[in-house]
Write an enzyme that holds these catalytic residues in place. Structure first.
Site, PDB file in Angstrom:
ATOM      1  CE  LYS A  40      -4.084  -2.159   0.710  1.00 51.83           C
ATOM      2  NZ  LYS A  40      -3.761  -3.581   0.865  1.00 51.83           N
TER       3      LYS A  40
HETATM    4  C1  PLP Z   1      -4.485  -4.721   0.411  1.00 52.55           C
HETATM    5  C2  PLP Z   1      -3.710  -5.964   0.347  1.00 52.55           C
HETATM    6  C3  PLP Z   1      -3.993  -6.953  -0.606  1.00 52.55           C
HETATM    7  C4  PLP Z   1      -5.161  -6.848  -1.553  1.00 52.55           C
HETATM    8  O1  PLP Z   1      -4.997  -5.802  -2.483  1.00 52.55           O
HETATM    9  P1  PLP Z   1      -6.257  -5.262  -3.302  1.00 52.55           P
HETATM   10  O2  PLP Z   1      -5.737  -4.114  -4.068  1.00 52.55           O
HETATM   11  O3  PLP Z   1      -7.284  -4.883  -2.275  1.00 52.55           O
HETATM   12  O4  PLP Z   1      -6.726  -6.373  -4.145  1.00 52.55           O
HETATM   13  C5  PLP Z   1      -3.177  -8.061  -0.663  1.00 52.55           C
HETATM   14  N1  PLP Z   1      -2.142  -8.225   0.190  1.00 52.55           N
HETATM   15  C6  PLP Z   1      -1.837  -7.299   1.122  1.00 52.55           C
HETATM   16  C7  PLP Z   1      -0.701  -7.541   2.046  1.00 52.55           C
HETATM   17  C8  PLP Z   1      -2.597  -6.140   1.229  1.00 52.55           C
HETATM   18  O5  PLP Z   1      -2.290  -5.225   2.152  1.00 52.55           O
END
Ligand code: PLP
Length: 495
Positions: free
Chosen positions: A111
């Site tokens: 993120k």
């Molecule tokens: C948010 C997240 C995901 C999923 O990502 P999306 O964009 O919501 O599909 C997968 N793995 C981790 C560690 C995340 O923080």
């Protein structure tokens, strides 16, 4: 220009889309057109470093940003200080599989790749649109977004941020990361419910006319740092291009060769960014969508029916514990070639009946691009063990879901296309489950977070990130929790 998935008469700029977050009709903002890069463009891209690649790609995705503005955002976001030498390194796992490590940012999850740059996009957007109000960023998080958004927006002028997280739906380390957050403009609140409750609550607040009036009277406006915000998705396309370039530069592939991309998926943001990269000319064969036991997406890809009427499970990959994947709406809009009326029908059906079915024609387009599979907690832990035993490489629970679904895909299809697997979090964020996978012993991490960091460090022969280790000495600042129908009050309190 940008339009809304639910009303094609909407026409706004990138800066307005980023400032506003979500369209008033409840739809999501998408560009009306995507630029297509040539082979020559890709070659140019390969000569640049990560920031250079980001600046190059982002100018096609943020129409009204000047080159200077984009450079300002990129250079400040992807610093060595925050991301180390390389923000998104590619590691070779086996002959045909490669891991794209996306967790070298300040909060140790992918993120950060978007949430470190989004605040810069936001401040530029506020300036460009002459906005005088304070922007209140509301976030619903399944764990990683919350911390990454808090870290990105802390003490950013003209903004405040409030994060809602499910009290029993995040890992111990994730909870500590959020409740110890520093900054004058931040707040964190637990929700008695799951991620979907938090996300629905936030969406409701965004479209509530009464609340809108109250915050407007106080000279505030709402925006979103969830992946419904275009400013989240745009920077995520960059690392798929970057991974491709790294593989070309290392002679793993020749320029023009196709790759597969496997992504552990929750809200469909990260994999949608890969789809957009493909649309922009990145040579991609299959997009492999990996779900955990909440397999609403892999079911959809298999059957063409989206059905959220099913049990919700709390899993060891909590950031994917989602039954309503917001960004799927953007993919549908694209597959429907912009038929906003039909899209509204589907979304109404989702709201009223909890499900919808796509036509055969749309289904064929979907299967042409995507493969879907899922993996339960037991296989997730087994995959962590196998990956460590085969390659001496420790993966987190989310990445493990993608590795398992990729392995299943290979068994089924025999596809030899080189595949990039998105690694979305540091294994240290999910010590309990990762250690259980590696050792076969059940761990109870409550209150023992830092002991487990050390244990994983020893067992996996890896160093825990300082950002997690230093939580040890931080004070808990936020211990509030509320019911899901009390979220609006928490918002008004923050004003
Ligand atoms: C948010 C997240 C995901 C999923 O990502 P999306 O964009 O919501 O599909 C997968 N793995 C981790 C560690 C995340 O923080």
């Amino acid at each position: 220009m940008f339009t809304s998935t639910r009303n094609k008469n909407v026409e706004i700029s990138a800066s307005q889309a980023i400032k506003q977050g979500i369209s008033k009709d409840g739809g999501l903002f998408i560009p009306t057109e995507f630029a297509k890069l040539s082979k020559g463009d890709l070659k140019t891209l390969c000569k640049k470093d990560y920031s250079g690649r980001a600046a190059f790609i982002l100018k096609y995705l943020l129409d009204d940003f000047t080159e200077e503005e984009i450079n300002h955002c990129v250079v400040n976001a992807y610093t060595k200080d925050k991301f180390g030498e390389n923000p998104a390194p590619v590691k070779k796992l086996s002959e045909n599989s490669f891991v794209l490590e996306l967790w070298h940012g300040p909060t140790c999850a992918f993120k950060d790749m978007a949430l470190q740059i989004l605040p810069y996009f936001t401040t530029v957007s506020l300036k460009k649109t002459g906005e005088q109000k304070t922007v209140l960023i509301l976030v619903a998080t399944s764990g990683d977004t919350g911390k990454a958004a808090l870290e990105g927006f802390r003490d950013v002028e003209g903004t405040k941020i409030l994060v809602f997280y499910p009290t029993d739906g995040v890992s111990n380390i994730q909870k500590l990361q959020m409740t110890t957050q520093e900054g004058e403009n931040v707040s964190v609140c637990g929700i008695f419910g799951n991620f979907d409750d938090a996300q629905n609550g936030v969406k409701k607040i965004f479209t509530d006319k009464e609340i809108a009036k109250q915050i407007n009277d106080k000279n505030h406006m709402f925006s979103s740092a969830n992946s419904i915000n275009w400013g989240r998705l745009a920077p995520q396309t960059v690392y798929y291009f970057s991974a491709y370039c790294d593989m070309v530069n290392n002679n793993e592939i020749a320029m023009g060769d196709k790759i597969n991309i496997a992504v552990p998926t929750g809200n469909f943001g990260n994999i949608l960014a890969a789809y957009y990269a493909k649309k922009m000319g990145l040579p991609v064969n299959k997009l492999i969508c990996a779900s955990n036991r909440n397999n609403v997406l892999s079911d959809f890809i298999e059957k063409g029916i989206y059905d959220k009427n099913r049990s919700f499970y709390t899993t060891v990959s909590p950031s994917m514990d989602i039954l309503i994947s917001s960004n799927l709406e953007r993919l549908l809009f694209d597959l429907l070639e912009g038929d906003d009326k039909e899209l509204v029908n589907l979304m109404t059906s989702l709201k009223e009946e909890g499900k919808y079915q796509i036509s055969k024609e749309i289904y064929e387009k979907l299967s042409h691009n995507f493969y879907g599979g899922f993996c339960d907690d037991k296989s997730t832990k087994e995959t962590i063990k196998e990956t460590f035993e085969s390659f001496g490489y420790v993966i987190d629970t989310h990445t493990a879901v993608a590795v398992k679904v990729y392995n299943d895909y290979i068994s089924k299809t025999g596809d030899k296309t080189k595949t990039v697997i998105a690694s979305t979090a540091s294994p240290f964020k999910f010590c309990e489950a990762v250690l259980e996978g590696l050792t076969g012993e059940k761990e109870n991490g409550e209150g023992k977070e830092f002991l487990l960091l050390e244990k994983l460090s020893e067992k996996g022969k890896i160093t825990p990130p300082e950002a997690l280790y230093s939580l040890k000495d931080k004070k808990v600042r936020f211990s509030d929790a509320c019911k899901k129908d009390e979220m609006a009050e928490a918002v008004l309190k923050m004003l």
